[in-house]
Design a protein around this motif. Structure first.
Motif, PDB file in Angstrom:
ATOM      1  N   MET A  54      -0.078 -16.217   1.766  1.00 42.51           N
ATOM      2  CA  MET A  54      -0.184 -17.665   1.643  1.00 42.51           C
ATOM      3  C   MET A  54      -1.115 -18.082   0.505  1.00 42.51           C
ATOM      4  O   MET A  54      -1.378 -19.270   0.328  1.00 42.51           O
ATOM      5  N   SER A  55      -1.643 -17.132  -0.244  1.00 40.71           N
ATOM      6  CA  SER A  55      -2.616 -17.431  -1.289  1.00 40.71           C
ATOM      7  C   SER A  55      -1.945 -17.492  -2.654  1.00 40.71           C
ATOM      8  O   SER A  55      -1.426 -16.482  -3.153  1.00 40.71           O
ATOM      9  N   GLY A  79      13.027 -10.915  -5.430  1.00 42.88           N
ATOM     10  CA  GLY A  79      13.114 -12.067  -6.312  1.00 42.88           C
ATOM     11  C   GLY A  79      12.545 -11.742  -7.680  1.00 42.88           C
ATOM     12  O   GLY A  79      11.898 -10.711  -7.879  1.00 42.88           O
ATOM     13  N   GLU A  80      12.753 -12.651  -8.610  1.00 43.44           N
ATOM     14  CA  GLU A  80      12.319 -12.393  -9.982  1.00 43.44           C
ATOM     15  C   GLU A  80      10.806 -12.247 -10.084  1.00 43.44           C
ATOM     16  O   GLU A  80      10.297 -11.421 -10.824  1.00 43.44           O
ATOM     17  N   MET A  81      10.059 -13.093  -9.348  1.00 39.64           N
ATOM     18  CA  MET A  81       8.590 -13.031  -9.355  1.00 39.64           C
ATOM     19  C   MET A  81       8.044 -12.789  -7.947  1.00 39.64           C
ATOM     20  O   MET A  81       6.985 -13.294  -7.578  1.00 39.64           O
ATOM     21  N   LYS A  84      10.009 -13.945  -2.601  1.00 38.28           N
ATOM     22  CA  LYS A  84      10.362 -13.691  -1.195  1.00 38.28           C
ATOM     23  C   LYS A  84       9.206 -13.096  -0.400  1.00 38.28           C
ATOM     24  O   LYS A  84       9.262 -13.043   0.833  1.00 38.28           O
ATOM     25  N   LEU A  85       8.174 -12.633  -1.109  1.00 41.02           N
ATOM     26  CA  LEU A  85       7.032 -12.014  -0.421  1.00 41.02           C
ATOM     27  C   LEU A  85       5.844 -12.955  -0.293  1.00 41.02           C
ATOM     28  O   LEU A  85       4.771 -12.538   0.145  1.00 41.02           O
ATOM     29  N   VAL A  86       6.008 -14.202  -0.676  1.00 38.21           N
ATOM     30  CA  VAL A  86       4.910 -15.168  -0.571  1.00 38.21           C
ATOM     31  C   VAL A  86       5.430 -16.439   0.091  1.00 38.21           C
ATOM     32  O   VAL A  86       6.643 -16.661   0.185  1.00 38.21           O
ATOM     33  N   TYR A  88       5.369 -19.565   3.258  1.00 38.00           N
ATOM     34  CA  TYR A  88       5.450 -19.635   4.723  1.00 38.00           C
ATOM     35  C   TYR A  88       6.581 -18.788   5.288  1.00 38.00           C
ATOM     36  O   TYR A  88       6.468 -18.226   6.383  1.00 38.00           O
ATOM     37  N   SER A  89       7.696 -18.660   4.556  1.00 37.31           N
ATOM     38  CA  SER A  89       8.822 -17.881   5.084  1.00 37.31           C
ATOM     39  C   SER A  89       8.454 -16.406   5.215  1.00 37.31           C
ATOM     40  O   SER A  89       8.850 -15.741   6.192  1.00 37.31           O
ATOM     41  N   ALA A  90       7.678 -15.887   4.267  1.00 38.72           N
ATOM     42  CA  ALA A  90       7.243 -14.488   4.351  1.00 38.72           C
ATOM     43  C   ALA A  90       6.296 -14.287   5.528  1.00 38.72           C
ATOM     44  O   ALA A  90       6.375 -13.276   6.237  1.00 38.72           O
ATOM     45  N   VAL A  91       5.403 -15.254   5.755  1.00 36.50           N
ATOM     46  CA  VAL A  91       4.481 -15.161   6.896  1.00 36.50           C
ATOM     47  C   VAL A  91       5.264 -15.203   8.203  1.00 36.50           C
ATOM     48  O   VAL A  91       4.966 -14.455   9.145  1.00 36.50           O
ATOM     49  N   TYR A  92       6.271 -16.061   8.287  1.00 30.02           N
ATOM     50  CA  TYR A  92       7.106 -16.124   9.494  1.00 30.02           C
ATOM     51  C   TYR A  92       7.741 -14.767   9.789  1.00 30.02           C
ATOM     52  O   TYR A  92       7.786 -14.311  10.944  1.00 30.02           O
TER      53      TYR A  92
END
Length: 462
Positions: A54-55, A79-81, A84-86, A88-92
């Protein structure tokens, strides 16, 4: 590191041995405590990963300093940058894996009464394999098809679990207040001493509550505007006065002789804390001054200066918050806590007044237990005669805590704009969650007072 210690760590990671440190000077540790701290370590590890995700600061630093960052992101299909790893969706997704891990272990450990069963061995050992399983579950969530439907559905599951986690903490707080009063009034041999301590602590609690109320009225209100703050401070102050009067009313005293001002003092202090926390979490109100400039009102002037160093405030505040969550998890998973939620309490004749009544160890502290020395920290196997806490309840609390962390890190229902750097920027969802928690706490305590009057034929333990 000595060979016996290495062998012990290997047995801990891949076998049923309890985990311990390799330093001989460390104090003895019980197997039950070691197991709970290992699960807590897993919980902390995933929580830190969620905070990093989330940072935006960490993401920008990684883009700047990691060579071939874009190529690496494409190679792992993030993803390009690595978008997908950052966010709210990644935290979920990561919290989905952690929640599933603890929920499956909660089902797996139902009705375990002996630490010598195969399921108990899995619960207390094989830490390397469980870490691999946890990592696989957290990673596997990123490959769930139809991500939008999953995230929308999982958000409501997370909200329900987060609210249930808060409710359990509030129930245990009310139970703690009653238990404190009952314990300190149980010793007939030194009744005057304990009554004196009771009166002193009660006076301190009410002094703190009144001081907090006055300070909030001074710093969070002004003569014009701040209507929300004025109403809520007045309402919560009135509720504290109301439950205090009910606690010492003759009709309640006749049915519950142990009811008193100590319990209502504890509840009043907690209500004042939640009120302060809610007011601090409210979005700032702005008005135009005489120069047509926006100025923030209804907050203390010194708090505006504190928020300028956002990294310090966020780092310190996040550490304290998740430390409190971890403490709540560990203290909520004792056998006494799980029995209290089911309405099972110690018999009055078994109560022994003590200052640290809440730190009584599970099980029989005087029993001779098997001690194992492996060249490092000494491990006491305290569950030879039976489990000293409910394994299933322990994992269920951590399952709910996983959902609570997920919702807290992503700002509950303001998830799209959530960032860890803006963790303490006020949002209306966090504000109302804290205010409702306030009223639920008062309602639960009030119910423990009036329930014997409403249902005179039933027996109530608190």
């Amino acid at each position: 590191m000595s060979a016996p210690c290495c062998a012990g760590q290997l047995a801990c990671c891949c076998g049923i041995a309890a985990c311990s440190l390799c330093c001989k000077c460390c104090p003895k540790i019980k197997q039950s405590t070691s197991t709970r701290f290992m699960y807590a370590l897993y919980f902390i590890l995933v929580t830190i990963i969620c905070c990093v995700m989330m940072s935006t600061t960490v993401a920008n630093e990684m883009k700047t300093h990691i060579p071939f960052y874009k190529e690496m992101c494409k190679s792992i299909q993030a993803g390009e940058m690595c978008e997908k790893l950052v966010g709210y969706s990644a935290v979920y997704k990561v919290c989905f894996g952690m929640a599933c891990f603890f929920f499956l272990f909660s089902l797996f450990t139902i009705k375990i009464n002996s630490s010598k069963s195969c399921r108990a061995y899995v619960h207390n050992g094989f830490w390397l394999f469980k870490l691999i399983l946890l990592a696989a579950m957290c990673s596997g969530a990123f490959f769930i098809p139809d991500q939008d439907t999953f995230l929308n559905a999982w958000r409501y599951v997370g909200a329900a679990g987060g609210f249930l986690f808060i409710a359990i903490q509030l129930i245990l707080l009310v139970e703690f207040a009653h238990k404190w009063n009952k314990n300190w009034t149980a010793d007939a041999n030194h009744k005057q001493m304990w009554n004196g301590l009771l009166a002193l602590v009660t006076l301190i609690l009410y002094s703190v509550a009144v001081a907090a109320l006055v300070l909030m009225a001074l710093f969070y209100t002004r003569s014009e505007g701040c209507m929300y703050n004025k109403v809520l401070i007045g309402v919560n102050g009135g509720l504290c006065l109301f439950v205090s009067l009910v606690a010492i009313s003759p009709c309640v005293q006749n049915r519950q002789p142990h009811s008193g001002l100590l319990q209502s003092g504890i509840i009043s202090c907690y209500v004042m804390y939640l009120t302060f926390s809610a007011l601090s979490s409210k979005p700032p109100e702005t008005i135009l001054d005489e120069n047509n400039r926006n100025i923030t009102v209804c907050v203390p002037e010194f708090s505006q200066g504190l928020h300028r160093d956002e990294n310090l405030v966020t780092g310190l505040g996040t550490t304290i918050l998740f430390g409190c969550i971890l403490y709540s998890c560990l203290t909520s998973t004792t056998r006494a806590s799980s029995e209290a939620l089911r309405g099972i309490y110690a018999a009055p004749e078994t109560e022994v007044a003590r200052c640290c009544f809440c730190c009584v160890p599970d099980g029989d502290a005087d029993a001779e237990e098997h001690v194992e020395r492996r060249g490092g920290q000494t491990v006491i196997y305290d569950e030879k005669k039976g489990t000293v806490y409910s394994y299933a309840y322990f994992h269920f609390v951590f399952f709910l805590a996983s959902l609570y962390v997920m919702m807290t890190v992503t700002h509950w229902f303001h998830y799209e704009s959530a960032q860890i750097e803006k963790f303490f920027t006020g949002t209306w969802s966090i504000f109302w969650i804290k205010m409702v928690s306030c009223w639920v706490c008062v309602g639960l305590y009030l119910w423990t007072l009036v329930a014997p009057l409403c249902c005179p034929t039933r027996e109530f333990s608190v």
